[in-house]
Write an enzyme that holds these catalytic residues in place. Structure first.
Site, PDB file in Angstrom:
ATOM      1  N   GLU A  42     -39.373   0.734  20.093  1.00 24.71           N
ATOM      2  CA  GLU A  42     -38.624   1.586  19.160  1.00 24.71           C
ATOM      3  C   GLU A  42     -39.584   2.189  18.148  1.00 24.71           C
ATOM      4  O   GLU A  42     -40.179   1.479  17.341  1.00 24.71           O
ATOM      5  CB  GLU A  42     -37.549   0.773  18.435  1.00 24.71           C
ATOM      6  CG  GLU A  42     -36.782   1.595  17.398  1.00 24.71           C
ATOM      7  CD  GLU A  42     -35.897   0.754  16.496  1.00 24.71           C
ATOM      8  OE1 GLU A  42     -35.602   1.227  15.378  1.00 24.71           O
ATOM      9  OE2 GLU A  42     -35.499  -0.364  16.893  1.00 24.71           O
ATOM     10  N   ARG A  46     -40.019   7.536  10.704  1.00 27.99           N
ATOM     11  CA  ARG A  46     -40.333   7.403   9.280  1.00 27.99           C
ATOM     12  C   ARG A  46     -41.648   8.075   8.913  1.00 27.99           C
ATOM     13  O   ARG A  46     -42.022   8.078   7.742  1.00 27.99           O
ATOM     14  CB  ARG A  46     -40.422   5.914   8.898  1.00 27.99           C
ATOM     15  CG  ARG A  46     -39.153   5.127   9.114  1.00 27.99           C
ATOM     16  CD  ARG A  46     -39.342   3.692   8.663  1.00 27.99           C
ATOM     17  NE  ARG A  46     -38.239   2.841   9.079  1.00 27.99           N
ATOM     18  CZ  ARG A  46     -38.148   1.552   8.797  1.00 27.99           C
ATOM     19  NH1 ARG A  46     -39.116   0.966   8.110  1.00 27.99           N
ATOM     20  NH2 ARG A  46     -37.125   0.835   9.213  1.00 27.99           N
ATOM     21  N   THR A  69     -34.373   4.843  13.369  1.00 25.72           N
ATOM     22  CA  THR A  69     -34.142   5.494  12.078  1.00 25.72           C
ATOM     23  C   THR A  69     -33.659   6.938  12.267  1.00 25.72           C
ATOM     24  O   THR A  69     -34.037   7.839  11.518  1.00 25.72           O
ATOM     25  CB  THR A  69     -35.407   5.457  11.183  1.00 25.72           C
ATOM     26  OG1 THR A  69     -36.089   4.212  11.357  1.00 25.72           O
ATOM     27  CG2 THR A  69     -35.024   5.551   9.705  1.00 25.72           C
ATOM     28  N   LYS A 129     -26.840  -2.824  16.312  1.00 22.53           N
ATOM     29  CA  LYS A 129     -27.966  -3.393  15.581  1.00 22.53           C
ATOM     30  C   LYS A 129     -27.410  -3.975  14.282  1.00 22.53           C
ATOM     31  O   LYS A 129     -26.793  -3.249  13.493  1.00 22.53           O
ATOM     32  CB  LYS A 129     -29.000  -2.301  15.272  1.00 22.53           C
ATOM     33  CG  LYS A 129     -30.141  -2.794  14.386  1.00 22.53           C
ATOM     34  CD  LYS A 129     -31.252  -1.766  14.284  1.00 22.53           C
ATOM     35  CE  LYS A 129     -31.046  -0.791  13.158  1.00 22.53           C
ATOM     36  NZ  LYS A 129     -32.290  -0.052  12.819  1.00 22.53           N
TER      37      LYS A 129
END
Length: 202
Positions: A42, A46, A69, A129
């Site tokens: 993953e 960011r 994200t 998640k």
């Protein structure tokens, strides 16, 4: 055969959560992780290098690369254009979920409470998640949440460590955990940590 989020979550016990600042490091990092036994990667959106990193990691044989994200439809599109095979979001809104669900791309949305899970179930989702895991009450909180939602499966992420991962993985609704401790100072260290993480058993 269509790969589902359940398939991806059961590929290995730990999904490395990667913050990549230099795209030139992406491929050797992915090679070390895959060689160590962790195929599901993953890459969090960011950093400015994240999308290029996803594209680079996709070139590594055996790697299953996704974007984390993801908080907007625009980011979802960018992640898919970069070659993402699954999408992870820190939270769950219908605005972000709808286009991903409609695309049939494996999707792992973040949840932290019962309302989040109910929203997900309403959207036809059953895999989530649990984030931020430790800050949201840890394993005790997840056990309380999982009880009324017997159909739900989880990937706790946020504050999970190599030491605490086995306890999380021993809880049946937990299919895997997300971990940021895997990447070491060198690629050899990353491979060693990945090998240890891949061997974690419930």
């Amino acid at each position: 055969m269509t790969v589902t989020i359940s398939d991806i979550m059961q590929t290995s016990p730990v999904i490395p959560v990667l913050v990549v600042h230099d795209a030139a490091q992406a491929r050797p990092m992915a090679e070390a992780l895959v060689k160590g036994g962790l195929r599901v990667l993953e890459v969090t959106l960011r950093t400015p290098a994240a999308l290029e990193a996803i594209a680079e990691m996709k070139n590594v044989e055996g790697a299953i690369v996704g974007a984390g994200t993801v908080v907007s439809a625009e980011q979802f599109k960018q992640a898919m254009d970069a070659g993402s095979e699954f999408i992870v979001s820190p939270g769950l809104t219908e605005t972000i979920a709808r286009p991903i669900i409609d695309s049939r791309v494996p999707f792992l949305p973040g949840i932290a409470n019962a309302g989040d899970i109910m929203r997900g179930l309403d959207l036809g989702l059953t895999h989530f998640k649990f984030f931020p895991a430790e800050a949201s009450g840890g394993l005790k909180a997840l056990k309380a949440l999982a009880a009324p939602f017997y159909q739900a499966k989880f990937c706790p992420t946020g504050g999970i460590t190599e030491a605490s991962a086995p306890e999380w993985l021993a809880f049946d609704p937990v299919l895997c955990v997300g971990g940021s401790w895997i990447v070491g100072a060198t690629h050899a260290e990353t491979e060693t940590r990945a090998h240890a993480a891949a061997g974690l058993k419930a």
